[in-house]
Every structure is written in C-alpha cells, then in structure tokens.
Design a protein around this motif. Structure first.
Motif, PDB file in Angstrom:
ATOM      1  N   UNK A  69       0.853  -1.194   0.000  1.00 16.40           N
ATOM      2  CA  UNK A  69       0.000   0.000   0.000  1.00 16.40           C
ATOM      3  C   UNK A  69       0.887   1.242   0.000  1.00 16.40           C
ATOM      4  N   UNK A  70       0.441   2.278  -0.695  1.00 16.91           N
ATOM      5  CA  UNK A  70       1.200   3.527  -0.747  1.00 16.91           C
ATOM      6  C   UNK A  70       0.243   4.693  -0.545  1.00 16.91           C
ATOM      7  N   UNK A  71       0.690   5.689   0.226  1.00 17.17           N
ATOM      8  CA  UNK A  71      -0.081   6.927   0.377  1.00 17.17           C
ATOM      9  C   UNK A  71       0.492   7.971  -0.554  1.00 17.17           C
TER      10      UNK A  71
ATOM     11  N   UNK B 246      -9.661   7.927  -0.712  1.00 16.65           N
ATOM     12  CA  UNK B 246      -9.098   9.258  -0.534  1.00 16.65           C
ATOM     13  C   UNK B 246      -9.270   9.630   0.936  1.00 16.65           C
ATOM     14  N   UNK B 247      -8.158   9.926   1.585  1.00 15.00           N
ATOM     15  CA  UNK B 247      -8.158  10.207   3.013  1.00 15.00           C
ATOM     16  C   UNK B 247      -7.756  11.653   3.256  1.00 15.00           C
TER      17      UNK B 247
ATOM     18  N   UNK C 134      -4.969   6.607  -1.103  1.00 17.26           N
ATOM     19  CA  UNK C 134      -4.428   5.301  -0.716  1.00 17.26           C
ATOM     20  C   UNK C 134      -4.449   4.394  -1.939  1.00 17.26           C
TER      21      UNK C 134
ATOM     22  N   UNK D  23      -3.203   0.663  -3.777  1.00 18.36           N
ATOM     23  CA  UNK D  23      -2.620  -0.672  -3.650  1.00 18.36           C
ATOM     24  C   UNK D  23      -1.817  -0.969  -4.907  1.00 18.36           C
TER      25      UNK D  23
ATOM     26  N   UNK E 152       8.997   3.099  -3.795  1.00 19.20           N
ATOM     27  CA  UNK E 152       7.819   3.852  -3.380  1.00 19.20           C
ATOM     28  C   UNK E 152       7.864   5.293  -3.873  1.00 19.20           C
TER      29      UNK E 152
END
Lengths: 175, 89, 117
Positions: free
Chosen positions: A97-99, A128-129, A145, A147, A154
C-alpha cells in the motif's frame, strides 16, 4: 441574468453526449431517432438541472485529448508488463500500500485521477483520506491510498503518479 | 478461417469463465466471491461480442449492454450493503 | 482471407487471451487485493480489443454502419475503476487480510479509523 441559450441548454456538453449516446444505443440515424435524441438531449439536462452539484469547469480540450490518449497508451503498454507479473511465481510478488499526497482539491479532478490510477495497471486506488462528509468543507492536505501489485520503489511511484497524471489534470482544471 | 479463430477465442473465454466459477466457489471471503462474480459478468460480455462476430449479427450487443449495466449496478449495490449493512447506524 | 480479416482475427485472439489472463490472475494470485488487479485491467483491455475487432468487422467487412459496440467499451471503461474502488472499500471494511509480504500493511487500518461512525 443568464442568456436564454444558457437557460435552455444548461450543460451543452452533456446535451451533445446524450444525443450521441441515444443514437449509438439505437444504432441508427433514422429521422425518428434524430428527433427523439434531440428531445432527450434538451429535456434531460433541463429536468436534472435542479439537483446537480456545481463542478469545476475545464476548457482545455486539447490537453484533455492528449491526456486521454496518454492514458490509453499507458493502459496497453503497462498491461504487457502485468502479464509477466501475473504469470510469474507468486513468491516474487511484492504487493504493498502507498499513500500519495494530493494537491488537487475539487471532486471532479480527484475522481478522474482515482479512476486513471485504477485503470493503469499495477495500481488500484483504494480511498481518498481523510474522509470528507461535507463537500464544501476544507480538508487541508489529502492522500490517495493506492494498492500496488509490484512495489519496487515507493518514492518513484509517487513521483510518477504526481507528474504523469496529477500535473496535466491540474493544468486542465487550472487549480 | 476467421470463424475458426473466433471459435477458438470463445473456447478461451469459456475457460476463463470456468476459472471464475472456481474462484467464486473457493472464496474464501465474500469480497473475493463478489469479485469473481463481477469478472464473470465481464467475461460473458466478451463471449457475447465474440458470438456477434461469429454469427455476423449485432442483435446480441443490446443484451451485452444490459449485462454490463446490471453487473455494475448489482456489484456496487452488494458492496454498499457490505459497507453499511452490518453496522448499526 | 484478406489482410483486414487477419487484423480482426489477431485482435479477437488478443482480446480473448487478455480476458483469460484476467481470470487466471483471479485464481492464481495470493490475496484479495492482488486478485483485484487482474479483472479490473487485463479483462477491461481484453474487452476493448474485442470491441475494436467487432467494430472493424461490422463496418468494413460486412459494410454496415454499427457503432453500438463502442457504447459497451465506453461503459466498461467508466465502470471498471468504480467497481474496483467499491470492492477495495468493502474488503478493507471487512478486514480481509492481505498476504504477509505486503508492504505498509499498517495503512490498511488508516482507512477504517477515518470513517465516521
């Protein structure tokens, strides 16, 4: 005061789209279908004008076309890469997972960005956070967020999403 | 020749449908099964498109469109249920 | 068989192979989140290729105007990311576990915390 053309056709682009889609749906250009398409293209936007949210307008059609072509190219090219990952052994897989920090704020460009990220192979946008309850509220910095199927670098991935997809969208919507 | 190739393509897609069925039955979680079902919808659209070329008729494309719409709406509806249905709000 | 028919045959085969790969990915990959990648992309691209083939076939081989297939491709390209998004949300909400090799697994809890009760 809005001009009468604006009141008759609140969303000209949507009207044209409705017209074309109706003709495609019927698969013919017979006069009866042309008449029906015109009526629907004029009527539906008028009926739905009352409950439509105001979206960010964009006028850069040329850039939008370039963006569309680039995304289509990316879909085809990167799918070939995905085949290798899918058919290779599972233990070589490096999912994660990557933000991705976002600079876009408005709903429509964010939606387009999330859809693009989902369609280009290797990444699926998850959320979306932070979660936004009230569309007018200012959320400050937001994150996407993502995947990733095969995560190697990254920072490079974040950079690629920001430069390849977010930058043209910001130019397109002028935000 | 073209008809044979389209037939071969239909066999491949049919194989894909069988794999989907396996994934649907295996699970293990409900989102997994839902994903398999959604893929099954899309594969059946592919099958209908092939059948259209095979029979040289575009009558089936409306059915394909209907499957696409029903598949999308039902998948989203079940997802929504999973997101909201089991919480006391 | 003319050159155009070869192109159509190639597109049909390519489309079918992509659709099959999407289904293979569904069975083969280790967890829900990786499985999601197969159907949303490979299958959608396969369908795009099939639609292109049928467009060429009807408009140039049979010589009848038929653009209805375009609508199928358009619809699928719009709905595929939405479906994927909803499925990931459902998976995260139900705490479907990711495979242990997944990097940044702690981000999965992040989305749960943010959701209003």
């Amino acid at each position: 005061m809005r001009s009468w053309t604006e009141r008759l056709m609140p969303t000209p682009v949507r009207s044209v789209m409705l017209f074309v889609v109706w003709l495609l749906l019927n698969n013919s250009v017979a006069p009866i279908h042309l008449v029906a398409a015109t009526l629907l293209a004029l009527g539906i936007p008028l009926l739905t004008a009352g409950f439509r949210d105001q979206q960010t307008p964009f006028r850069h059609w040329r850039q939008a076309l370039i963006y569309l072509l680039r995304v289509l190219m990316d879909i085809v090219l990167a799918n070939i890469q995905i085949i290798r990952v899918v058919l290779g052994p599972n233990r070589l897989l490096k999912p994660g997972f990557v933000l991705v920090p976002l600079e876009l704020q408005a709903a429509l460009p964010l939606t387009i960005l999330a859809c693009t990220v989902s369609l280009t192979p290797g990444t699926v946008s998850a959320e979306i956070l932070p979660y936004q309850d009230d569309p007018t509220e200012n959320m400050g910095e937001r994150f996407l967020l993502v995947h990733v199927l095969d995560l190697n670098d990254e920072a490079a991935l974040i950079q690629e999403i920001k430069q390849r997809y977010e930058q043209p969208l910001r130019e397109m919507f002028e935000c | 020749m073209l008809t044979q190739i389209v037939l071969a393509a239909m066999v491949l897609i049919g194989l894909g449908l069988l794999l989907n069925l396996w994934a649907l039955l295996r699970g293990p979680s409900i989102p997994d099964r839902l994903l398999a079902l959604d893929t099954m919808y899309i594969n059946s659209i592919a099958l209908l498109l092939c059948y259209g070329i095979y029979g040289a008729s575009n009558l089936h494309f409306e059915a394909a469109l209907l499957i696409a719409m029903l598949g999308f709406v039902s998948t989203v509806a079940v997802c929504k249920f999973m997101l909201r249905g089991d919480i006391i709000e | 068989m003319t050159g155009l028919e070869w192109v159509i045959a190639l597109l049909v085969l390519l489309g079918a192979i992509f659709v099959l790969i999407g289904s293979v990915a569904l069975v083969k990959l280790p967890d829900f989140y990786t499985r999601l990648h197969g159907p949303t992309k490979a299958t959608t691209l396969g369908l795009g290729s099939l639609v292109l083939a049928s467009l060429l076939f009807f408009n140039f081989v049979l010589d009848e105007l038929s653009l209805q297939q375009l609508l199928i491709a358009l619809f699928l390209f719009i709905t595929a990311p939405v479906t994927a998004y909803m499925l990931v949300k459902a998976g995260l909400h139900r705490n479907v576990d990711a495979v242990s090799a997944t990097k940044n697994k702690h981000l999965m809890q992040l989305s749960e915390k943010q959701r209003p009760k």
